[in-house]
Write a protein that holds these residues in place. Structure first.
Motif, PDB file in Angstrom:
ATOM      1  N   LEU A  75     -15.502   5.585 -60.225  1.00  0.00           N
ATOM      2  CA  LEU A  75     -14.421   4.822 -59.576  1.00  0.00           C
ATOM      3  C   LEU A  75     -13.587   5.674 -58.615  1.00  0.00           C
ATOM      4  N   PRO A  76     -13.278   6.946 -58.933  1.00  0.00           N
ATOM      5  CA  PRO A  76     -12.483   7.746 -57.981  1.00  0.00           C
ATOM      6  C   PRO A  76     -13.210   8.047 -56.671  1.00  0.00           C
ATOM      7  N   LEU A  77     -14.519   7.816 -56.619  1.00  0.00           N
ATOM      8  CA  LEU A  77     -15.232   8.048 -55.343  1.00  0.00           C
ATOM      9  C   LEU A  77     -14.963   6.919 -54.353  1.00  0.00           C
ATOM     10  N   GLU A  78     -14.503   5.778 -54.841  1.00  0.00           N
ATOM     11  CA  GLU A  78     -14.250   4.651 -53.931  1.00  0.00           C
ATOM     12  C   GLU A  78     -13.098   4.948 -52.960  1.00  0.00           C
ATOM     13  N   PRO A  79     -11.919   5.372 -53.456  1.00  0.00           N
ATOM     14  CA  PRO A  79     -10.859   5.722 -52.496  1.00  0.00           C
ATOM     15  C   PRO A  79     -11.187   6.953 -51.644  1.00  0.00           C
ATOM     16  N   LEU A  80     -12.205   7.712 -51.995  1.00  0.00           N
ATOM     17  CA  LEU A  80     -12.655   8.809 -51.117  1.00  0.00           C
ATOM     18  C   LEU A  80     -13.534   8.274 -49.981  1.00  0.00           C
ATOM     19  N   GLN A  81     -13.667   6.962 -49.940  1.00  0.00           N
ATOM     20  CA  GLN A  81     -14.352   6.268 -48.815  1.00  0.00           C
ATOM     21  C   GLN A  81     -15.832   6.624 -48.704  1.00  0.00           C
ATOM     22  N   PRO A 108     -10.420  11.797 -47.229  1.00  0.00           N
ATOM     23  CA  PRO A 108      -9.007  11.418 -47.251  1.00  0.00           C
ATOM     24  C   PRO A 108      -8.295  11.934 -48.500  1.00  0.00           C
ATOM     25  N   LYS A 109      -6.988  12.108 -48.400  1.00  0.00           N
ATOM     26  CA  LYS A 109      -6.189  12.481 -49.575  1.00  0.00           C
ATOM     27  C   LYS A 109      -5.977  11.194 -50.371  1.00  0.00           C
ATOM     28  N   VAL A 110      -6.195  11.268 -51.687  1.00  0.00           N
ATOM     29  CA  VAL A 110      -6.122  10.048 -52.504  1.00  0.00           C
ATOM     30  C   VAL A 110      -4.809   9.995 -53.278  1.00  0.00           C
ATOM     31  N   ASP A 111      -4.120   8.869 -53.152  1.00  0.00           N
ATOM     32  CA  ASP A 111      -2.951   8.623 -53.990  1.00  0.00           C
ATOM     33  C   ASP A 111      -3.459   7.891 -55.234  1.00  0.00           C
ATOM     34  N   VAL A 112      -3.718   8.680 -56.290  1.00  0.00           N
ATOM     35  CA  VAL A 112      -4.376   8.142 -57.486  1.00  0.00           C
ATOM     36  C   VAL A 112      -3.545   7.048 -58.150  1.00  0.00           C
ATOM     37  N   ALA A 113      -2.218   7.244 -58.192  1.00  0.00           N
ATOM     38  CA  ALA A 113      -1.352   6.262 -58.866  1.00  0.00           C
ATOM     39  C   ALA A 113      -1.516   4.893 -58.236  1.00  0.00           C
ATOM     40  N   ASP A 114      -1.782   4.879 -56.939  1.00  0.00           N
ATOM     41  CA  ASP A 114      -1.947   3.622 -56.228  1.00  0.00           C
ATOM     42  C   ASP A 114      -3.406   3.137 -56.303  1.00  0.00           C
ATOM     43  N   ALA A 172     -17.633  25.238 -48.376  1.00  0.00           N
ATOM     44  CA  ALA A 172     -17.442  23.778 -48.382  1.00  0.00           C
ATOM     45  C   ALA A 172     -17.600  23.235 -49.801  1.00  0.00           C
ATOM     46  N   TRP A 173     -18.528  23.832 -50.574  1.00  0.00           N
ATOM     47  CA  TRP A 173     -18.688  23.422 -51.981  1.00  0.00           C
ATOM     48  C   TRP A 173     -17.380  23.640 -52.751  1.00  0.00           C
ATOM     49  N   ASP A 174     -16.790  24.840 -52.603  1.00  0.00           N
ATOM     50  CA  ASP A 174     -15.534  25.107 -53.317  1.00  0.00           C
ATOM     51  C   ASP A 174     -14.444  24.138 -52.887  1.00  0.00           C
ATOM     52  N   ASP A 175     -14.428  23.849 -51.593  1.00  0.00           N
ATOM     53  CA  ASP A 175     -13.444  22.913 -51.047  1.00  0.00           C
ATOM     54  C   ASP A 175     -13.638  21.527 -51.687  1.00  0.00           C
ATOM     55  N   LEU A 176     -14.903  21.088 -51.756  1.00  0.00           N
ATOM     56  CA  LEU A 176     -15.210  19.782 -52.359  1.00  0.00           C
ATOM     57  C   LEU A 176     -14.794  19.768 -53.833  1.00  0.00           C
ATOM     58  N   MET A 177     -15.129  20.831 -54.555  1.00  0.00           N
ATOM     59  CA  MET A 177     -14.773  20.890 -55.977  1.00  0.00           C
ATOM     60  C   MET A 177     -13.253  20.863 -56.149  1.00  0.00           C
ATOM     61  N   GLU A 178     -12.530  21.580 -55.281  1.00  0.00           N
ATOM     62  CA  GLU A 178     -11.060  21.587 -55.390  1.00  0.00           C
ATOM     63  C   GLU A 178     -10.497  20.191 -55.173  1.00  0.00           C
ATOM     64  N   LYS A 179     -11.053  19.488 -54.200  1.00  0.00           N
ATOM     65  CA  LYS A 179     -10.572  18.122 -53.947  1.00  0.00           C
ATOM     66  C   LYS A 179     -10.876  17.202 -55.128  1.00  0.00           C
ATOM     67  N   LEU A 180     -12.048  17.357 -55.695  1.00  0.00           N
ATOM     68  CA  LEU A 180     -12.405  16.521 -56.845  1.00  0.00           C
ATOM     69  C   LEU A 180     -11.563  16.892 -58.066  1.00  0.00           C
TER      70      LEU A 180
END
Ligand code: CP3
Length: 344
Positions: A75-81, A108-114, A172-180
Motif C-alpha cells: 500500500l505505501p507504494l501507491e502514494p509513491l506513484q 515524491p515525498k509522502v505524507d503518510v498521515a494523509d 541510488a540504492w541507498d537513497d531508495l532504501m532511505e526513502k522507503l
C-alpha cells in the motif's frame, strides 16, 4: 495479566504457547470470499469498515491469540506513484517500476498521515471490535522487499533486477532504501499510535540475498528503521529462506525473529540467541494433511521449542489458498492443548 501473545513477545512465561497464522484472513475462508465479492482487493484494503470486518473474522473461527490488520505491504507504494494494482489471479503489479537511478531522486515525498489514513482508521475500528479479546498486530513491508517490488514491477523468481540495481547503483540504492525507511517508519508509528499493540516487519524475499550483500546493502537501513520505531511495542522481524542471514537479521533488530520451515526451530533459535523470541515455523503445506499428521507436526514443533519463553507458534509463511479451514482449526487447537498439558 496481558495476553499470552504479548507476554511471549517479551519472553515472559505464558500458560500455553500463543499462536496466530500469517494470512489468517484470506481466500481460504468462505466468509472472506463473501466480503471480497463486493470489492476489488485494493477497495477492500481502503474500506476501513470492511477491512476491520475481515481482520476480525478469523479470531472466533480459529481461536487464534492475535489479530493481524487486514492491509497489504505494498500500500505505501501507491502514494509513491508507482502505479500499484492487483490483477485477479496475477498478484501485484507496478505500472511504473524503478529502472534507472534518476527515478529514485524523483520519487515524491509522502505524507503518510494523509495518504495512508484509511489504514489508521482500520486499526481504530479493529481495536474497538476486538474489545480486548486479543491484541492487534500492525505490519509493514521491509525496505528490501518493498524495493524488490518497486524495481521488478511485481514478484520475481530471481530478483535479478533488484540485485543488479544494488550492485550497479549503490548510491541510488541507498537513497531508495532511505526513502522507503522514512515512509515505513512513519507508517508503523502511525499504526502503533492508532492502537496496534505489536508490529511485524515482512522482509519476505530478503532470503534471496547473499549474506555479505545483506550486511552491506540492507542491514544498516534495517537498523535505522528499528531505531525509529516506538519503544514498548514488540516488533517481529520476519523473512523466508533466511538460514544464511539469521545472525545478521537479529543484529539488525526485532524482539521476535520469524523462522520458516527450512530450518529447525531449535537450530534457528540457537543461532538467533535465546535473548530474543522466535516465531514460526510450520510448513503451510501440513494444513492439507490428515489431522493426526497436523497434531504430530505441532507436537514436534513444541518439543523443538522446549517451552522456552518467547515462542510464538505460527507457520513459516502465509496460509495458502485452498487450505482446509478445519485443518487450520486443528493446528490452533493442537498448539493450545499440547502446550498446556505439558505432553511434549
Ligand atoms: O491475514 C493477513 O495476513 C493480513 C493481511 C495481509 C495481506 N497481505 C492480505 C492479502 C498481509 C499481512 C499481507 C502481506 C503481504 N503482501 C506480503 C508479506 C507476506 C508474505 O506473503 O510474504 C507480501 C509479499 C504481499 C504482497 C502481495 N499481496 C502478494 C504477492 C499478493 C498476491 C499473492 C496472493 O496471495 O494472491 C497479495 C494479495 C493479497 N494480500 C491477498 C490478501 C488476502 C489476496 C488478494 C485477494 O483477496 O485476491
Amino acid at each position: 495479566m496481558s495476553s499470552a501473545f504479548l507476554r511471549a513477545c517479551r519472553r515472559e512465561a505464558t500458560p500455553f504457547t500463543p499462536v496466530w497464522l500469517m494470512r489468517q484472513a484470506g481466500r481460504y475462508l468462505p466468509e472472506y470470499r463473501a466480503v471480497r465479492e463486493r470489492f476489488s482487493f485494493l477497495e477492500l484494503c481502503k474500506n476501513s469498515e470492511a477491512a476491520a470486518e475481515v481482520t476480525v473474522q478469523p479470531i472466533d473461527r480459529l481461536g487464534v491469540d492475535a489479530a493481524i490488520l487486514f492491509a497489504d505491504i505494498l500500500l505505501p507504494l501507491e502514494p509513491l506513484q508507482l502505479g500499484l494494482s492487483f490483477a485477479a489471479g496475477d498478484g501485484p503489479t507496478l505500472e511504473r517500476p524503478i529502472r534507472a537511478p534518476e527515478q529514485v531522486a524523483e520519487l515524491p515525498k509522502v505524507d503518510v498521515a494523509d495518504a495512508l489514513s484509511y489504514v489508521f482508521e482500520t486499526v481504530k475500528r479493529v481495536r474497538a471490535a476486538l474489545d480486548g479479546r486479543v491484541p492487534l498486530i500492525g505490519f509493514a513491508g521491509a525496505p528490501f522487499t518493498l524495493a524488490s517490488y518497486a524495481i521488478e514491477g511485481g514478484g520475481s523468481r530471481s530478483y535479478l533486477g533488484t540485485k543488479r540495481f544494488l550492485l550497479e547503483h549503490p548510491d541510488a540504492w541507498d537513497d531508495l532504501m532511505e526513502k522507503l525507511v522514512d515512509v515505513t517508519a512513519d507508517y508503523l508509528r502511525g499504526q502503533a499510535e492508532a492502537g496496534a499493540q505489536a508490529l511485524q516487519i515482512f522482509d519476505s524475499w530478503v532470503g534471496h540475498l547473499a549474506p555479505d550483500d545483506y550486511r552491506s546493502a540492507v542491514l544498516p537501513h534495517m537498523r535505522t528503521l528499528f531505531s525509529r520505531l516506538p519503544t514498548g511495542v514488540p516488533v517481529i522481524h520476519f523473512g523466508t529462506g533466511t538460514s544464511g542471514l539469521l545472525e545478521s537479521m537479529a543484529d539488525a533488530g526485532g524482539d521476535v525473529i520469524g523462522l520458516d520451515w527450512r530450518i529447525s526451530l531449535d537450530e534457528g533459535w540457537r543461532r538467533i540467541g535465546f535473548d530474543r523470541g522466535v516465531q514460526g515455523n510450520l510448513d503451510p503445506a501440513i494444513l492439507f494433511a490428515p489431522f493426526p499428521v497436523i497434531r504430530e507436526k505441532v507436537r514436534a514443533l513444541l518439543a523443538s521449542a522446549k517451552r522456552r519463553p518467547g515462542h510464538v507458534a505460527n507457520l513459516g509463511h502465509g496460509i495458502l489458498p485452498g487450505t482446509p479451514v478445519d485443518g487450520v482449526r486443528c493446528l490452533v487447537d493442537a498448539v493450545h492443548e499440547l502446550s498446556t498439558s505439558g505432553s511434549t
